[in-house]
Design an enzyme around this catalytic site. Structure first.
Site, PDB file in Angstrom:
ATOM      1  N   SER A  50       0.842  -1.213   0.000  1.00  0.00           N
ATOM      2  CA  SER A  50       0.000   0.000   0.000  1.00  0.00           C
ATOM      3  C   SER A  50       0.870   1.254   0.000  1.00  0.00           C
ATOM      4  O   SER A  50       0.614   2.213  -0.733  1.00  0.00           O
ATOM      5  CB  SER A  50      -0.892   0.015   1.242  1.00  0.00           C
ATOM      6  OG  SER A  50      -1.819  -1.025   1.175  1.00  0.00           O
ATOM      7  N   ARG A  54       1.588   4.205  -3.059  1.00  0.00           N
ATOM      8  CA  ARG A  54       1.332   5.617  -2.733  1.00  0.00           C
ATOM      9  C   ARG A  54       2.596   6.462  -2.859  1.00  0.00           C
ATOM     10  O   ARG A  54       2.543   7.613  -3.308  1.00  0.00           O
ATOM     11  CB  ARG A  54       0.733   5.712  -1.321  1.00  0.00           C
ATOM     12  CG  ARG A  54      -0.739   5.263  -1.288  1.00  0.00           C
ATOM     13  CD  ARG A  54      -1.178   4.946   0.126  1.00  0.00           C
ATOM     14  NE  ARG A  54      -2.597   4.658   0.236  1.00  0.00           N
ATOM     15  CZ  ARG A  54      -3.182   3.480  -0.043  1.00  0.00           C
ATOM     16  NH1 ARG A  54      -2.458   2.467  -0.488  1.00  0.00           N
ATOM     17  NH2 ARG A  54      -4.487   3.305   0.121  1.00  0.00           N
ATOM     18  N   ASP A 348      -7.014  -8.377   4.019  1.00  0.00           N
ATOM     19  CA  ASP A 348      -6.235  -9.259   3.142  1.00  0.00           C
ATOM     20  C   ASP A 348      -5.751 -10.519   3.855  1.00  0.00           C
ATOM     21  O   ASP A 348      -5.113 -11.374   3.231  1.00  0.00           O
ATOM     22  CB  ASP A 348      -5.027  -8.487   2.583  1.00  0.00           C
ATOM     23  CG  ASP A 348      -5.461  -7.390   1.613  1.00  0.00           C
ATOM     24  OD1 ASP A 348      -6.531  -7.530   0.991  1.00  0.00           O
ATOM     25  OD2 ASP A 348      -4.742  -6.381   1.503  1.00  0.00           O
ATOM     26  N   ARG A 379     -12.666 -14.283  -2.820  1.00  0.00           N
ATOM     27  CA  ARG A 379     -11.852 -14.970  -1.811  1.00  0.00           C
ATOM     28  C   ARG A 379     -12.680 -15.794  -0.838  1.00  0.00           C
ATOM     29  O   ARG A 379     -12.168 -16.755  -0.261  1.00  0.00           O
ATOM     30  CB  ARG A 379     -11.021 -13.953  -1.018  1.00  0.00           C
ATOM     31  CG  ARG A 379      -9.759 -13.617  -1.730  1.00  0.00           C
ATOM     32  CD  ARG A 379      -8.804 -12.816  -0.886  1.00  0.00           C
ATOM     33  NE  ARG A 379      -7.711 -12.420  -1.768  1.00  0.00           N
ATOM     34  CZ  ARG A 379      -6.937 -11.368  -1.594  1.00  0.00           C
ATOM     35  NH1 ARG A 379      -7.113 -10.587  -0.551  1.00  0.00           N
ATOM     36  NH2 ARG A 379      -5.968 -11.109  -2.441  1.00  0.00           N
TER      37      ARG A 379
HETATM   38  C1  S3P Z   1      -5.613  -1.417  -0.181  1.00  0.00           C
HETATM   39  C2  S3P Z   1      -6.893  -1.468   0.271  1.00  0.00           C
HETATM   40  C3  S3P Z   1      -7.652  -2.717   0.428  1.00  0.00           C
HETATM   41  C4  S3P Z   1      -6.747  -3.953   0.349  1.00  0.00           C
HETATM   42  C5  S3P Z   1      -5.745  -3.853  -0.759  1.00  0.00           C
HETATM   43  C6  S3P Z   1      -4.859  -2.640  -0.546  1.00  0.00           C
HETATM   44  C7  S3P Z   1      -4.947  -0.106  -0.288  1.00  0.00           C
HETATM   45  O1  S3P Z   1      -8.596  -2.799  -0.618  1.00  0.00           O
HETATM   46  O2  S3P Z   1      -7.525  -5.114   0.185  1.00  0.00           O
HETATM   47  O3  S3P Z   1      -4.944  -4.999  -0.816  1.00  0.00           O
HETATM   48  O4  S3P Z   1      -3.711  -0.054  -0.418  1.00  0.00           O
HETATM   49  O5  S3P Z   1      -5.648   0.916  -0.238  1.00  0.00           O
HETATM   50  P1  S3P Z   1     -10.063  -2.120  -0.475  1.00  0.00           P
HETATM   51  O6  S3P Z   1      -9.903  -0.669  -0.442  1.00  0.00           O
HETATM   52  O7  S3P Z   1     -10.803  -2.565  -1.716  1.00  0.00           O
HETATM   53  O8  S3P Z   1     -10.625  -2.710   0.772  1.00  0.00           O
END
Ligand code: S3P
Length: 466
Positions: A50, A54, A348, A379
């Site tokens: 994540s 970003r 996750d 999932r």
């Molecule tokens: C993420 C948000 C989550 C997560 C994904 C990474 C992110 O998804 O499942 O692996 O980096 O913002 P969702 O926003 O769909 O819940």
């Protein structure tokens, strides 16, 4: 992307980029794990996915140079790096995990020359839709068979309110889709229809090119990396809790400046060796540098409730996040009920929690798993099927999953359908390290989307994977 300088060797492909090219042409490569020796040793899992996405995206939007250390060099993130370059950033790899982004700046994005292929990456594509949809350029987003099934209306709906035109979209609001943005976006207040950091982030990113205040209200708090990291780049973001939930407000058109970003290790990747150590008799391992952001540690909370032997060593701050070395050792686990409110903090991690639950004694009930249906695969279905083919009883009722624990004796022996989902593959390979018979994942290629070093790292700990 280039190595050694923004304009050096423009034709030279990164080794990691070649992985992306090869996956799309290669046949499935199954992999099996088998029970063997205990897991021992110290490892460091790669950088947080994540934060890596970003850091590249905010680097694109900043003026000047952003230096990133510990970037996750996995397919999903490399696709974001390629997109940042297509939007006009200078993206350079200086060494392992060490990257430099020279930003195009808010309002200064270039028109991409080609379709942007995000591969398997929901986060990269959805966040970049917020970026592209807020600029007066036309860009086309596409991805692999998994991404082509995932809902994008949740991103397009707020963007259209902010002034984005959806020029074209595949049926049901899916990629391939083409966006055209306005010169500036309209500031809005948006209540997210699902607890999703991706929706929140896309709206906030679109709000960066707006003359006013963009507000996102989320009923349940989701990971806050966008808020934290945007602040680090110089944006003004406030976050307040009230009766309606969490209200995040971003002041538009900030002067984002390139900064240094240090990426801590990904708790969602650490989850695999962690659970492997808890269920494999005799194991005792340390996973270094793991990010402990409270909006990401729901799995650890749950495992502690199950009685797991987990210790936190050497807690410290790195790049604005608390990190710790996690020591995990084998021991008995007991089933628990996981409340729906915890889902955003461990969204996750349910596949690997289901594996831990299979080895526990008693039932583990996981509530409120609706969002699991729209991940890289469905999932909920993939986990239930994977448990069933390995002789573990489980039930799906509405959005809840119940796993009936075996008290440590899981048959295994199954061939797991991974449906282009890296976390399904890794979770069931973890199962096979402690089940009676080996477990096979029908394809290992997708592991490279988030954790390319998974197999060698697990082998380093003593796991038998082939
Ligand atoms: C993420 C948000 C989550 C997560 C994904 C990474 C992110 O998804 O499942 O692996 O980096 O913002 P969702 O926003 O769909 O819940």
């Amino acid at each position: 992307m280039t190595q050694g300088g923004p304009h050096a060797n423009p034709g030279r492909l990164l080794p990691a980029f070649q992985i992306i090219v090869s996956r799309s042409h290669s046949a499935a490569s199954p992999i099996s794990s088998r029970p063997g020796s205990p897991l021992r040793g110290r490892v460091q899992v790669p950088g947080d996915k994540s934060i890596s996405h970003r850091a590249l995206i905010f680097g694109l939007l900043a003026r000047g140079e952003t230096r990133i250390e510990g970037l996750l060099e996995a397919e999903d993130v490399l696709n974001t790096a390629k997109a940042a370059e297509a939007f006009g950033a200078g993206v350079t790899r200086n060494g392992e995990g060490s990257w430099r982004v020279v930003g195009a700046g808010i309002g200064g994005l270039a028109q991409p020359q080609d379709v942007l292929d995000f591969g398997n990456a929901g986060t990269g594509s959805r966040l970049m839709m917020g970026v592209a949809g807020s600029h007066p350029i036309t860009s086309t987003f596409d991805g692999d068979a998994s991404l082509r099934k995932r809902p994008m209306r949740r991103i397009l709906d707020p963007l259209v309110r902010m002034g984005t035109t959806v020029v074209e979209e595949a049926e049901g609001g899916r990629v391939p889709l083409t966006l055209r943005g306005p010169r500036e976006t309209i500031p809005i207040t948006y209540e997210t229809p699902a607890p999703s950091a991706q929706i929140k982030s896309a709206v906030l990113l679109a709000g960066l090119n707006s003359p006013g205040l963009t507000t996102v209200v989320e009923r349940q708090a989701t990971r806050d990396h966008t808020e934290r990291l945007l602040t680090h780049f110089g944006a003004i973001v406030t976050s307040e809790q009230d009766g309606a939930g969490r209200r995040i407000a971003l002041r538009g058109q900030p002067d984002l400046r390139g900064v240094e970003v240090v990426v801590p290790a990904d708790p969602s990747s650490a989850a695999f060796p962690l659970v492997a150590a808890l269920i494999t008799p005799g194991s005792d391992i340390v996973i270094e540098n793991v990010m402990m952001n409270p909006l990401r540690t729901g799995l650890i909370t749950t495992l502690l409730e199950m009685g797991a032997a987990i210790e936190f060593l050497n807690q410290r701050d790195i790049g604005g996040e608390t990190v710790a070395d996690i020591r995990a050792s084998y021991g008995p686990l007991t089933g628990v009920e996981v409340p729906a409110e915890r889902a955003p903090a461990m969204i996750d991690e349910y596949p690997v929690l289901a594996v831990a639950a299979a080895f526990a004694s008693g039932e583990t009930v996981m509530r409120g798993l609706e969002e699991l249906r729209v991940k890289e695969s469905d999932r909920l279905a993939a986990v239930a099927d994977g448990l069933a083919v390995n002789g573990v009883r489980a039930e799906v009722a509405g959005d809840d999953l119940t796993v009936f624990g075996s008290g440590g004796s899981v048959p295994g022996g199954g061939l797991v359908a991974t449906h282009l989902d890296h976390r399904i593959a890794m979770a069931f390979l973890v199962m096979g390290l402690a089940s009676r018979d080996p477990v096979t994942a029908d394809d290992s290629a997708m592991i490279a989307t988030s954790f390319p070093s998974f197999v060698p790292l697990m082998r380093q700990l003593g796991a038998e994977l082939a």
